[in-house]
Design a protein around this motif. Structure first.
Motif, short mmCIF file in Angstrom:
data_model
loop_
_atom_site.label_atom_id
_atom_site.label_comp_id
_atom_site.label_asym_id
_atom_site.label_seq_id
_atom_site.Cartn_x
_atom_site.Cartn_y
_atom_site.Cartn_z
N ARG A 1 -8.73 1.52 -1.14
CA ARG A 1 -8.42 0.76 -2.32
C ARG A 1 -7.00 0.29 -2.10
NH1 ARG A 1 -11.99 -0.36 -5.50
NH2 ARG A 1 -10.63 -1.27 -7.13
N GLY A 2 -6.58 -0.31 -0.76
CA GLY A 2 -5.54 -0.84 -0.84
C GLY A 2 -4.16 0.02 -0.30
N SER A 3 -4.43 1.37 -0.39
CA SER A 3 -3.25 2.53 -0.10
C SER A 3 -3.01 2.48 1.45
CB SER A 3 -3.79 3.86 -0.46
OG SER A 3 -2.74 4.79 -0.19
N LEU A 4 -2.07 2.64 1.70
CA LEU A 4 -1.71 2.45 3.21
C LEU A 4 -1.48 4.03 3.77
CD1 LEU A 4 -1.00 0.31 5.38
CD2 LEU A 4 1.47 0.67 5.18
N LEU B 1 0.79 12.88 -5.76
CA LEU B 1 -0.54 13.81 -5.44
C LEU B 1 -1.64 12.87 -4.82
CD1 LEU B 1 -1.56 16.62 -5.45
CD2 LEU B 1 -2.59 16.20 -7.71
N LYS B 2 -1.74 11.77 -5.46
CA LYS B 2 -2.87 10.60 -4.92
C LYS B 2 -2.46 10.38 -3.53
CE LYS B 2 -5.78 6.64 -6.20
NZ LYS B 2 -5.72 5.83 -6.82
N ALA B 3 -1.30 10.23 -3.36
CA ALA B 3 -0.98 9.48 -2.21
C ALA B 3 -0.95 10.69 -1.06
CB ALA B 3 0.53 8.97 -2.15
N LEU B 4 -0.60 11.68 -1.40
CA LEU B 4 -0.58 13.06 -0.57
C LEU B 4 -2.16 13.07 0.22
CD1 LEU B 4 1.22 14.83 0.94
CD2 LEU B 4 0.72 16.63 -0.86
N LYS B 5 -2.81 13.08 -0.98
CA LYS B 5 -4.19 13.46 -0.71
C LYS B 5 -4.91 12.30 0.11
CE LYS B 5 -8.86 13.88 -3.02
NZ LYS B 5 -9.69 13.73 -4.43
N THR B 6 -4.50 11.21 -0.08
CA THR B 6 -5.05 10.17 0.67
C THR B 6 -4.61 10.13 2.33
OG1 THR B 6 -4.90 8.64 -1.25
CG2 THR B 6 -5.31 7.23 1.01
N PHE B 7 -3.13 10.51 2.25
CA PHE B 7 -2.60 10.84 3.70
C PHE B 7 -3.64 11.84 4.48
CE2 PHE B 7 -0.08 13.42 6.37
CZ PHE B 7 0.51 12.42 7.37
N PHE B 8 -3.78 13.12 3.72
CA PHE B 8 -4.48 14.08 4.28
C PHE B 8 -6.00 13.49 4.65
CE2 PHE B 8 -0.90 16.66 3.35
CZ PHE B 8 -0.67 17.31 4.51
N ASN B 9 -6.51 12.77 3.93
CA ASN B 9 -7.72 12.43 4.21
C ASN B 9 -8.04 11.75 5.63
OD1 ASN B 9 -9.21 13.54 1.80
ND2 ASN B 9 -8.89 11.65 0.65
N GLY C 1 0.84 -1.31 0.00
CA GLY C 1 -0.01 0.03 0.01
C GLY C 1 0.67 1.49 0.01
N LEU C 2 2.08 1.08 -0.34
CA LEU C 2 2.79 2.35 -0.23
C LEU C 2 3.37 2.86 -1.68
CD1 LEU C 2 5.25 1.88 2.67
CD2 LEU C 2 3.50 3.40 2.51
N ASP C 3 2.32 2.75 -2.62
CA ASP C 3 2.53 3.31 -3.88
C ASP C 3 2.93 4.77 -4.09
OD1 ASP C 3 2.77 3.65 -6.70
OD2 ASP C 3 0.64 3.34 -7.05
N VAL C 4 4.07 5.30 -4.54
CA VAL C 4 4.27 6.56 -4.56
C VAL C 4 4.58 6.95 -6.13
CG1 VAL C 4 5.35 6.55 -2.46
CG2 VAL C 4 6.73 6.18 -4.30
N ASN C 5 4.02 6.37 -6.95
CA ASN C 5 4.02 6.97 -8.31
C ASN C 5 3.08 7.82 -8.67
OD1 ASN C 5 5.97 4.85 -9.25
ND2 ASN C 5 4.12 3.16 -9.39
N ASN C 6 1.95 7.90 -7.99
CA ASN C 6 1.30 8.93 -7.94
C ASN C 6 1.41 9.96 -6.70
OD1 ASN C 6 -0.86 10.97 -8.29
ND2 ASN C 6 -2.36 9.58 -9.38
#
Length: 283
Positions: free
Chosen positions: A197-200, A77-85, A70-75
């Motif tokens: 959806r699987g993101s950590l 912006l999406k990872a950052l958005k998920t973190f802040f959510n 769940g540590l995909d960093v290819n995107n």
């Protein structure tokens, strides 16, 4: 027998980290046992990270280890958005606790905190919480999904997460709500990952926000009244940790209730990164 590698990995890594940490005595004979334990844990975690890519390749048959946990960093912006959510949700949960205490008259005042305390809160998120999420919601959850399926895996992983925080310095009456709260918190974090959806990253934001913000509260940012019932702030008078408090457990239960419907739509995703059976996965 697929469970044997899961069990033996940490039975090997943790003692190995402990043994290696003993060499610190050669440079600092007066080091405290607490600091030595921290060093040993850090060494074990570094070894764990070193083993993890090979583990994913051999055990899970994947070359995308970081994506699998769940540590995909290819995107980014999406990872950052998920973190802040996740982080914003943690602020919301803390706000509920704060308002409950405020409306009941159990908050005397707000105060400032030192810059060093803010840095410590950030280090808690970057260090301890990040490591815990990789181990528990990342690697261990994938292992549980592989061995037992998503539904049973979530329950077992949450149980292990709770027991891993066992404390022998508190009585049984405090320990039971404390471990219960941690079990529910583990469920919330696991469901958070499936909803994302699987993101950590959302788990890291949620877990880190709760730990970091409460650390600031406990460091003097919020001065609670001496009349505050102990069961509001923790499982006992001598242990202030809202995860084991009545209000904390109630908030976690309501969170699980609202997460469950979302999980019913996304819960199968978690096991898709490993070859888990999808039979009867939706609770």
């Amino acid at each position: 027998m697929q469970w044997i590698p899961t069990l033996t990995l940490f039975l090997f890594l943790y003692p190995a980290g402990w043994i290696i940490s003993r060499f610190v005595y050669l440079f600092d004979p007066d080091i405290s046992s607490n600091n030595l334990s921290i060093i040993g844990t850090i060494i074990s975690f570094i070894m764990f990270l070193a083993v993890l890519p090979s583990w994913g390749n051999i055990r899970w048959k994947t070359n995308s280890l970081w994506l699998s946990i769940g540590l995909d960093v290819n995107n980014k912006l999406k990872a950052l958005k998920t973190f802040f959510n996740g982080f914003i949700f943690s602020v919301f949960l803390i706000f509920i606790l704060f308002m409950f205490c405020f409306l009941c008259g159990w908050i005397d005042r707000l105060d400032y905190v030192k810059f060093t305390e803010v840095l410590n809160a950030i280090l808690l998120i970057v260090g301890i919480v990040f490591a815990e999420e990789i181990v528990f919601r990342g690697w261990l959850m994938e292992e549980m999904a592989l061995l037992f399926g998503v539904r049973r895996g979530i329950i077992l992983q949450s149980t292990i997460f709770s027991l891993a925080h066992f404390r022998s310095d508190i009585g049984l009456l405090a320990l039971i709500p404390f471990l219960t709260g941690l079990f529910l918190f583990g469920l919330v974090l696991n469901l958070r990952r499936t909803i994302d959806r699987g993101s950590l990253w959302g788990c890291i934001g949620l877990h880190g926000g709760l730990v970091g913000i409460w650390y600031l509260f406990d460091s003097g940012m919020v001065i609670f009244s001496i009349d505050t019932p102990y069961f509001v702030l923790g499982p006992s008078r001598n242990m202030v940790n809202p995860v084991g408090s009545v209000i904390g457990i109630t908030i976690l239960l309501f969170t699980l209730f609202f997460q469950r419907r979302l999980f019913a739509r996304t819960g199968r995703f978690l096991a898709s990164t490993v070859n888990a059976s999808f039979k009867d996965e939706i609770p």
